[in-house]
Motif scaffolding. Structure first.
Motif, short mmCIF file in Angstrom:
data_model
loop_
_atom_site.label_atom_id
_atom_site.label_comp_id
_atom_site.label_asym_id
_atom_site.label_seq_id
_atom_site.Cartn_x
_atom_site.Cartn_y
_atom_site.Cartn_z
N ALA A 112 -3.02 28.03 26.32
CA ALA A 112 -4.42 28.18 26.71
C ALA A 112 -4.59 28.08 28.22
O ALA A 112 -5.32 28.87 28.84
N PHE A 113 -3.90 27.13 28.84
CA PHE A 113 -4.05 26.97 30.30
C PHE A 113 -3.50 28.19 31.04
O PHE A 113 -4.11 28.68 32.00
N ALA A 114 -2.35 28.71 30.59
CA ALA A 114 -1.79 29.91 31.21
C ALA A 114 -2.70 31.11 30.96
O ALA A 114 -2.93 31.93 31.87
N PHE A 115 -3.23 31.21 29.75
CA PHE A 115 -4.12 32.31 29.38
C PHE A 115 -5.39 32.29 30.22
O PHE A 115 -5.81 33.32 30.76
N TYR A 116 -5.98 31.11 30.36
CA TYR A 116 -7.18 31.01 31.18
C TYR A 116 -6.86 31.26 32.66
O TYR A 116 -7.66 31.85 33.39
N GLY A 117 -5.70 30.80 33.09
CA GLY A 117 -5.31 31.03 34.47
C GLY A 117 -5.18 32.51 34.79
O GLY A 117 -5.57 32.96 35.88
#
Length: 497
Positions: free
Chosen positions: A14-19
């Motif tokens: 999720a963090f990579a996706f949002y980034g």
């Protein structure tokens, strides 16, 4: 161990996706115009719009400073956007933990819990709010933290005090979830203290959360800061701010036809998150709870009903964002529905479980691909471009009259946030035409600019008093000035000398 690994995997994704889809700086997308104001309030140690968001302002201040030390050249708005991404990713991690606890005991339940977290991560509501500077991604984190406390750790009552206190200090709509929280805590207890102890824990959390609002009168009287909604250094204005009196007209404001329209919008929002197929899976999960776990069915109804009623009756353009707790619970129902469906298929077709999981993952990936063009903001530059053009257009010591939220908050950010306007055109005075209806705003303008004629009167009077004294610009064409007296100037309108 599998549960923790699945949670870390989902949260990291999720963090990579949002980034990857994060807005690179200032943005107006996804109802995100307030981001410029929230950032500016944090930078000047001010008070943002009602109810004042004391916890979020403190958190954003600390985060901006922390990233400023780690990456001093980074864009201020990008830092705020990254805080939302981190909050959203943390809520995804916790979702896996909660889903794993609620799923039927099975060696593979970590897989369904993982899919619940991934579904929550890519739901349009959470995705859209996790890539801009706004209060809702952090609100989602506190919502999931509350669910974890009352569903996974209900015997440890002090656990629930923390999310309730933080939630009340951040976004008052978390109070709508307290009936469900109280039910969940009470149903696992027996004896004479069954009702009293949960009530005391929840009440204690509410009282602790309200203490955060003491920040508002404290900072309102210091300076004062240029972003100082309510100028709440007195009880009357403090009450106006925290109670959200300015927005009260949006509640129950509409005819019966509008209510039907809002109900349709509620249904569309829920269906749109995971498509009709996902919604159907969610109902399968809820039906399974209805047969085997009545307390979870009751908890679900108590969780979704107050929030849904509020979202339907609150007539604003972004009221669907209040459905975040409902969408979160829907992702849990879906995981239960997947587990039940996969078990049923496994009894008839050996090896069906991994096939069901693979198809679900592929469908979630398909949703991401099809929604990426409309939701991802990695190339968004509209608000930043507008601010830069505004700074190039304005002259030193100009008077800038704004009306809409987007233009107003961008001007505030440019004047007092990253100081783009102040550097290009020193001495610019931004004023908002609509806020002059409030006595607190008139008083604030007088204290901020005591030497500006009629600055504490009205937009019309301040313009009349400053003609010939300073350049006057408008972000929108005002209805009370003849069109021939205005000339286009970049993205603005300039009052002719």
């Amino acid at each position: 161990m599998a549960r923790l690994a699945a949670g870390i995997a989902a949260g990291s994704f999720a963090f990579a996706f949002y980034g990857l889809s994060l807005a690179p700086g200032l943005t107006w997308a996804h109802q995100g115009a307030d981001g410029a104001e929230l950032l500016t309030a944090a930078i000047v140690n001010g008070v943002p719009h009602p109810p004042g968001y004391p916890l979020y302002t403190l958190l954003l201040q600390g985060w901006l400073a922390l990233l400023g030390m780690a990456a001093p050249a980074s864009d201020l708005a990008w830092r705020g956007n990254l805080l939302s991404a981190l909050s959203g990713a943390a809520s995804v991690f916790l979702t896996v933990i909660v889903a794993h606890h609620l799923l039927p005991v099975d060696p593979r339940r970590w897989l369904w819990a993982l899919l619940a977290g991934l579904a929550w991560a890519v739901s349009p509501l959470l995705w859209s709010q996790s890539i801009i500077t706004e209060v809702y991604s952090f609100h989602a984190l506190l919502v999931v933290l509350l669910a974890w406390a009352v569903l996974v750790q209900p015997q440890r009552l002090w656990y629930v005090v923390i999310p309730v206190a933080l939630g009340v200090a951040h976004h008052l709509t978390l109070i709508l979830l307290l009936p469900a929280a109280f039910y969940a805590l009470a149903t696992v207890r027996t004896g004479s203290k069954r009702w009293r102890d949960p009530l005391m824990a929840l009440g204690g959390g509410v009282l602790l959360g309200l203490l955060f609002y003491g920040r508002i009168p404290l900072v309102a009287s210091m300076g004062p800061p240029p972003v100082n909604w309510g100028y709440a250094d007195n009880w009357e204005d403090f009450q106006w701010l925290v109670s959200g009196a300015a927005y009260r007209g949006y509640l129950l404001n509409g005819a019966s036809g509008a209510a039907v329209s809002r109900l349709s919008a509620w249904a569309y929002t829920l269906t749109d998150q995971f498509t009709p197929l996902g919604l159907a899976l969610g109902f399968v999960g809820l039906a399974a709870w209805d047969r085997t776990a009545g307390h979870l069915r009751n908890f679900s109804l108590l969780w979704i009903t107050p929030v849904s009623v509020y979202a339907v009756l609150y007539y604003t353009r972004d009221s669907e964002i209040y459905l975040l707790p409902v969408v979160w619970l829907l992702s849990i129902w879906m995981a239960v529905g997947l587990a039940v469906s996969a078990t049923w298929l496994e009894q008839r077709f050996k090896g069906a479980r991994p096939v069901v999981a693979s198809i679900t993952a592929l469908l979630l990936l398909l949703l991401v691909v099809t929604r990426w063009p409309s939701l991802a903001l990695s190339n968004d530059s509209e608000a930043r471009r507008y601010l830069d053009q505004m700074a190039e257009t304005l002259e030193p010591n100009s008077l800038l009259i704004t009306l809409g939220d987007r233009e107003t908050f961008a001007a505030w950010y440019g004047a007092w946030g990253d100081r783009t306007i102040e550097i290009a055109a020193p001495g610019v005075i931004p004023v908002n035409e609509s806020l002059y209806q409030f006595a607190w705003y008139q008083r604030l303008q007088h204290d901020l600019h005591p030497d500006a004629p009629a600055i504490d009167a009205s937009a019309e009077e301040v313009v009349a008093a400053n003609v010939g004294r300073r350049p006057i610009y408008f972000a929108e064409q005002p209805a009370w000035i003849e069109a021939e007296r205005l000339e286009p100037a970049g993205p603005l309108w300039r009052l002719k000398p």
